[in-house]
Design an enzyme around this catalytic site. Structure first.
Site, PDB file in Angstrom:
ATOM      1  N   GLU A   1      10.217   1.576  -0.701  1.00 13.00           N
ATOM      2  CA  GLU A   1       8.840   1.720  -0.693  1.00 13.00           C
ATOM      3  C   GLU A   1       8.610   3.367  -0.052  1.00 13.00           C
ATOM      4  O   GLU A   1       7.896   4.132  -0.569  1.00 13.00           O
ATOM      5  CB  GLU A   1       7.967   0.962   0.255  1.00 13.00           C
ATOM      6  CG  GLU A   1       7.862  -0.303  -0.457  1.00 13.00           C
ATOM      7  CD  GLU A   1       6.998  -0.427  -1.657  1.00 13.00           C
ATOM      8  OE1 GLU A   1       6.137   0.515  -1.892  1.00 13.00           O
ATOM      9  OE2 GLU A   1       6.860  -1.418  -2.313  1.00 13.00           O
TER      10      GLU A   1
ATOM     11  N   TYR B   1      -0.446   0.876   3.807  1.00  9.37           N
ATOM     12  CA  TYR B   1       0.303   0.256   2.321  1.00  9.37           C
ATOM     13  C   TYR B   1       1.668  -0.140   2.713  1.00  9.37           C
ATOM     14  O   TYR B   1       2.074  -1.176   2.124  1.00  9.37           O
ATOM     15  CB  TYR B   1       0.201   1.409   1.409  1.00  9.37           C
ATOM     16  CG  TYR B   1       1.302   1.167   0.223  1.00  9.37           C
ATOM     17  CD1 TYR B   1       0.545   0.270  -0.657  1.00  9.37           C
ATOM     18  CD2 TYR B   1       2.454   1.760   0.218  1.00  9.37           C
ATOM     19  CE1 TYR B   1       1.583  -0.316  -1.582  1.00  9.37           C
ATOM     20  CE2 TYR B   1       3.413   1.505  -0.849  1.00  9.37           C
ATOM     21  CZ  TYR B   1       2.904   0.512  -1.688  1.00  9.37           C
ATOM     22  OH  TYR B   1       3.905   0.139  -2.555  1.00  9.37           O
TER      23      TYR B   1
ATOM     24  N   ASP C   1      -2.469   1.115  -3.041  1.00 11.35           N
ATOM     25  CA  ASP C   1      -1.927   2.441  -3.311  1.00 11.35           C
ATOM     26  C   ASP C   1      -2.536   3.046  -4.609  1.00 11.35           C
ATOM     27  O   ASP C   1      -3.499   2.704  -4.969  1.00 11.35           O
ATOM     28  CB  ASP C   1      -0.359   2.273  -3.456  1.00 11.35           C
ATOM     29  CG  ASP C   1      -0.011   2.018  -5.042  1.00 11.35           C
ATOM     30  OD1 ASP C   1      -1.008   1.293  -5.693  1.00 11.35           O
ATOM     31  OD2 ASP C   1       1.065   1.918  -5.478  1.00 11.35           O
TER      32      ASP C   1
ATOM     33  N   CYS D   1      -2.573   0.287 -17.101  1.00 11.78           N
ATOM     34  CA  CYS D   1      -3.567   0.862 -16.733  1.00 11.78           C
ATOM     35  C   CYS D   1      -3.254   2.388 -16.259  1.00 11.78           C
ATOM     36  O   CYS D   1      -3.793   2.680 -15.026  1.00 11.78           O
ATOM     37  CB  CYS D   1      -4.496   0.080 -15.679  1.00 11.78           C
ATOM     38  SG  CYS D   1      -6.178   0.317 -15.332  1.00 11.78           S
TER      39      CYS D   1
ATOM     40  N   CYS E   1      -5.863  -0.643 -23.039  1.00 12.83           N
ATOM     41  CA  CYS E   1      -6.503  -1.794 -22.574  1.00 12.83           C
ATOM     42  C   CYS E   1      -6.466  -3.037 -23.536  1.00 12.83           C
ATOM     43  O   CYS E   1      -6.449  -4.109 -22.990  1.00 12.83           O
ATOM     44  CB  CYS E   1      -8.198  -1.226 -22.441  1.00 12.83           C
ATOM     45  SG  CYS E   1      -8.418  -0.042 -21.361  1.00 12.83           S
TER      46      CYS E   1
ATOM     47  N   CYS F   1      -3.917  -5.256 -22.152  1.00 14.13           N
ATOM     48  CA  CYS F   1      -4.060  -5.519 -20.586  1.00 14.13           C
ATOM     49  C   CYS F   1      -4.362  -7.063 -20.289  1.00 14.13           C
ATOM     50  O   CYS F   1      -5.151  -7.664 -21.071  1.00 14.13           O
ATOM     51  CB  CYS F   1      -5.300  -4.770 -20.111  1.00 14.13           C
ATOM     52  SG  CYS F   1      -5.633  -5.055 -18.277  1.00 14.13           S
TER      53      CYS F   1
ATOM     54  N   CYS G   1     -12.288  -6.905 -16.725  1.00 18.26           N
ATOM     55  CA  CYS G   1     -12.598  -5.475 -16.408  1.00 18.26           C
ATOM     56  C   CYS G   1     -13.974  -5.179 -16.839  1.00 18.26           C
ATOM     57  O   CYS G   1     -14.332  -5.247 -18.053  1.00 18.26           O
ATOM     58  CB  CYS G   1     -11.443  -4.914 -17.262  1.00 18.26           C
ATOM     59  SG  CYS G   1     -11.563  -2.918 -16.861  1.00 18.26           S
TER      60      CYS G   1
END
Ligand code: SF4
Length: 413
Positions: free
Chosen positions: A58, A142, A160, A214, A221, A224, A230
């Site tokens: 991370e 985060y 994030d 995305c 899309c 997705c 959405c």
């Protein structure tokens, strides 16, 4: 008092939340990228080692692409497979391995935090996000959420850059996504959405969706897994019609999460209307004169002088060619004189400004600085005694230079 957000921006229907979790996790199981830290987190039976493996990944992934991180991560874990091993490392070793990854204070703080866990927490990583954030230097909200959910199964959300984009699109949030009001709302949303039985996978799935589907400019899309949830996609297809209520449902213009009335939905942008950010400050311009001093070493190979930067601030503790920040509007002749004076102080002997050979300019963009290095070189004959009272310095061959803890900017120079 803050205006409560209208329902259109929330996930208030438990059945929808359940369906979204299921769709996203099923997609993640099918499509997730194979990454070394994921393998480690999934196969390592020791909880502390798992936490450490996720933590390192991370920190490296902050502001850095996955493809760049993989090699650094593998080398790091090979060299310091445990917290205890990292706690023994020196800053010099950390900087050497980190060289080229950028944002060098990350590596330094990781090492300092590992030492703290070993010396003050009996070698045990904190397990909850709140404690990770409170006790480990360099671990923000985060990173704490990511470690706690992925390594220890805590049902806590993460936000994030990728998650911001996905959530803003899912719920048509068009207010400035870097504002505290929007960030707070997104954290609430992430905590509502996170799957209770697979929190780590859910968080990684949401981030993976932002990284691979995305995406900022041309989101995919049609492929997705959560398009039916959405609102931005719905609005692109059908306009601003139910089930997405009219913008006026959001409190006639003073909705804290809608786009500002002066910048409404722009049809040609489609889902990329979201998220929106207030204009970024342009990076600060800086000029630095730098001199590649070379000499013929005792075995005949060319050697170059590098000096160490101070242990705090930009590029802390890294090595560089002797350098001097310049005022913006100096004439070339004046730049040369200032650099010659600077070198003179190092070497304790006269350096003629005319002897400095101009090589060219190198531009390097740090996150907030547009840096121009004005590069000179100077060949030295005979022995040179450097003032030991100044910063540490050493002569290196070209190979040694590349193996040293030097920044990408200096490698360009
Ligand atoms: Fe993003 Fe499009 Fe999926 Fe909406 S449908 S979450 S905009 S990729």
């Amino acid at each position: 008092a803050p205006v409560p957000p209208p329902a259109r921006h929330l996930f208030s229907d438990p059945a929808e939340v359940e369906a979204l979790r299921g769709n996203l996790l099923a997609w993640y199981d099918r499509c997730k990228r194979d990454l070394p830290w994921r393998t480690l987190a999934a196969t390592e039976p020791d909880a502390d080692r798992r936490g450490y493996a996720v933590w390192v990944s991370e920190i490296m992934l902050q502001q850095t692409q996955v493809a760049t991180v993989i090699d650094y991560y593998n080398r790091w874990m090979q060299k310091w497979p445990t917290l205890q091993a990292l706690a023994q490392a020196s800053l010099e070793e950390v900087n050497e391995l980190w060289a080229g990854l950028g944002y060098y204070s990350r590596g330094k703080r990781l090492q300092e935090a590992a030492s703290k866990v070993v010396s003050e927490l009996a070698g045990r990583m904190p397990r909850r996000a709140e404690d990770l954030q409170k006790l480990l230097p360099g671990v923000g909200r985060y990173t704490a959420g990511a470690i706690a959910s992925i390594s220890y199964g805590q049902a806590t959300g993460v936000v994030d850059g990728n998650v911001i984009r996905v959530l803003c699109r899912l719920r048509c949030i068009g207010a400035d996504s870097s504002s505290q009001a929007v960030i707070d709302r997104l954290w609430d949303m992430a905590n509502v959405l996170v799957d209770r039985s697979r929190p780590g996978d859910f968080n990684q799935a949401l981030m993976e969706l932002g990284a691979t589907v995305c995406v900022p400019k041309a989101p995919l899309c049609r492929e997705c897994p959560v398009k039916q949830h959405c609102q931005a996609w719905h609005r692109k297809l059908f306009g601003n019609t139910p089930p997405v209520p009219d913008v006026e449902d959001c409190g006639v213009g003073d909705c804290p999460l809608c786009p500002p009335a002066t910048e409404p939905w722009e049809s040609s942008l489609g889902v990329t209307n979201f998220p929106r950010k207030a204009g970024k400050k342009p990076p600060r311009a800086m000029r630095t004169a730098t001199c590649v001093l070379e000499r013929r070493g005792c075995h005949g190979a060319l050697e170059y002088l590098i000096v160490q930067r101070p242990s705090s601030g930009l590029l802390a503790g890294l090595w560089e060619f002797p350098s001097l920040p310049l005022a913006q509007d100096l004439q070339e002749e004046k730049e040369r004189e200032e650099l010659a004076d600077h070198l003179q102080a190092w070497m304790g002997r006269h350096v003629a400004a005319k002897g400095l050979q101009f090589i060219g300019e190198v531009i390097h963009i740090f996150s907030h600085i547009h840096q121009t290095y004005v590069v000179y070189s100077l060949h030295l004959d005979g022995d040179v005694t450097l003032d030991p009272a100044l910063s540490p310095s050493r002569w290196v061959t070209e190979d040694e230079f590349h193996a040293s803890a030097v920044s990408t900017a200096m490698k360009k120079v």
